[in-house]
Write a protein that holds these residues in place. Sequence first.
Motif, PDB file in Angstrom:
ATOM      1  N   ASN A  77       0.713  -1.025  -0.032  1.00 41.03           N
ATOM      2  CA  ASN A  77      -0.116   0.050  -0.055  1.00 41.03           C
ATOM      3  C   ASN A  77       0.925   1.174   0.148  1.00 41.03           C
ATOM      4  O   ASN A  77       1.878   1.165   0.756  1.00 41.03           O
ATOM      5  CB  ASN A  77      -0.925   0.187   1.038  1.00 41.03           C
TER       6      ASN A  77
ATOM      7  N   TYR B  68      -2.695  -0.133  -3.821  1.00 36.24           N
ATOM      8  CA  TYR B  68      -2.663  -1.349  -3.077  1.00 36.24           C
ATOM      9  C   TYR B  68      -1.931  -2.415  -4.018  1.00 36.24           C
ATOM     10  O   TYR B  68      -1.656  -3.471  -3.418  1.00 36.24           O
ATOM     11  CB  TYR B  68      -4.180  -1.860  -2.853  1.00 36.24           C
TER      12      TYR B  68
ATOM     13  N   ILE C  79      -0.492  -4.270   4.520  1.00 35.40           N
ATOM     14  CA  ILE C  79      -2.007  -4.552   4.880  1.00 35.40           C
ATOM     15  C   ILE C  79      -2.330  -4.787   5.865  1.00 35.40           C
ATOM     16  O   ILE C  79      -1.541  -5.519   6.599  1.00 35.40           O
ATOM     17  CB  ILE C  79      -2.985  -5.288   3.866  1.00 35.40           C
ATOM     18  N   TYR C  80      -3.230  -4.096   6.850  1.00 35.98           N
ATOM     19  CA  TYR C  80      -3.519  -4.125   8.046  1.00 35.98           C
ATOM     20  C   TYR C  80      -2.481  -3.738   9.136  1.00 35.98           C
ATOM     21  O   TYR C  80      -2.294  -4.280  10.382  1.00 35.98           O
ATOM     22  CB  TYR C  80      -4.107  -5.426   8.632  1.00 35.98           C
TER      23      TYR C  80
ATOM     24  N   GLN D 107       0.933   2.752   8.907  1.00 41.48           N
ATOM     25  CA  GLN D 107       1.380   3.496   7.755  1.00 41.48           C
ATOM     26  C   GLN D 107       2.711   4.453   8.257  1.00 41.48           C
ATOM     27  O   GLN D 107       2.678   4.912   9.333  1.00 41.48           O
ATOM     28  CB  GLN D 107       0.344   4.429   7.386  1.00 41.48           C
TER      29      GLN D 107
ATOM     30  N   ARG E 171      -7.584   0.243   4.416  1.00 39.38           N
ATOM     31  CA  ARG E 171      -6.348   0.817   3.933  1.00 39.38           C
ATOM     32  C   ARG E 171      -6.164   2.154   4.529  1.00 39.38           C
ATOM     33  O   ARG E 171      -5.511   2.599   5.218  1.00 39.38           O
ATOM     34  CB  ARG E 171      -6.156   0.805   2.631  1.00 39.38           C
ATOM     35  N   GLN E 172      -7.381   3.205   4.314  1.00 45.06           N
ATOM     36  CA  GLN E 172      -7.162   4.522   4.345  1.00 45.06           C
ATOM     37  C   GLN E 172      -7.139   4.985   5.648  1.00 45.06           C
ATOM     38  O   GLN E 172      -8.055   4.413   6.639  1.00 45.06           O
ATOM     39  CB  GLN E 172      -7.886   5.337   3.388  1.00 45.06           C
TER      40      GLN E 172
END
Lengths: 111, 110
Positions: free
Chosen positions: A31, A50, A96-97, A100, B96-97
Amino acid sequence: DVKVTQSSRYLVKRTGEKVFLECVQDMDHENMFWYRQDPGLGLRLIYFSYDVKMKEKGDIPEGYSVSREKKERFSLILESASTNQTSMYLCASSLIYQPQHFGDGTRLSIL
Amino acid sequence: GIQVEQSPPDLILQEGANSTLRCNFSDSVNNLQWFHQNPWGQLINLFYIPSGTKQNGRLSATTVATERYSLLYISSSQTTDSGVYFCAVAYAGSARQLTFGSGTQLTVLP
């Protein structure tokens, strides 16, 4: 440690120019994200991806496009820059999961 | 979409004081992160904490997912703690976001 690198810390462009903001991550993350940050409006998602060649619109995609030709690189494109696109732009990546991780940001001024 | 509210919006402390920042969210989440944005604009990851409690030095965080809130504790604050603290969540239905709160502006005075 995850490293997310944005190509410029500061950038000044003219109205009507085509502007490219580049982001590279070194952790094989699926991502990648582009946000912009404005006083009083907070951080808002522009686009995310993604997978290679995949993209999805975020909350404010108008006036922007993106490109992801390689997994590690995600580019934000201002097709015809306007003064209301003067902002701080932040790139992020993640599995993913998973959390960030953000780059240092690019302060873009459109004159 | 999911709503994220942070409080207080502004906080001024003397060096050495403790503080608690709160983040309320309106729906189930599978990601919650706390960030510190320094004066140069860099977003520093503090915690990834969709549930439970974590500690890192003078900072700790607790998320009670069933009651839809998270708390960030800063103990023995230092002037370098100044900046904006953001809570961000990812709605459980969208893996995701992140949706960001409006932040808490912390100023620590010497």
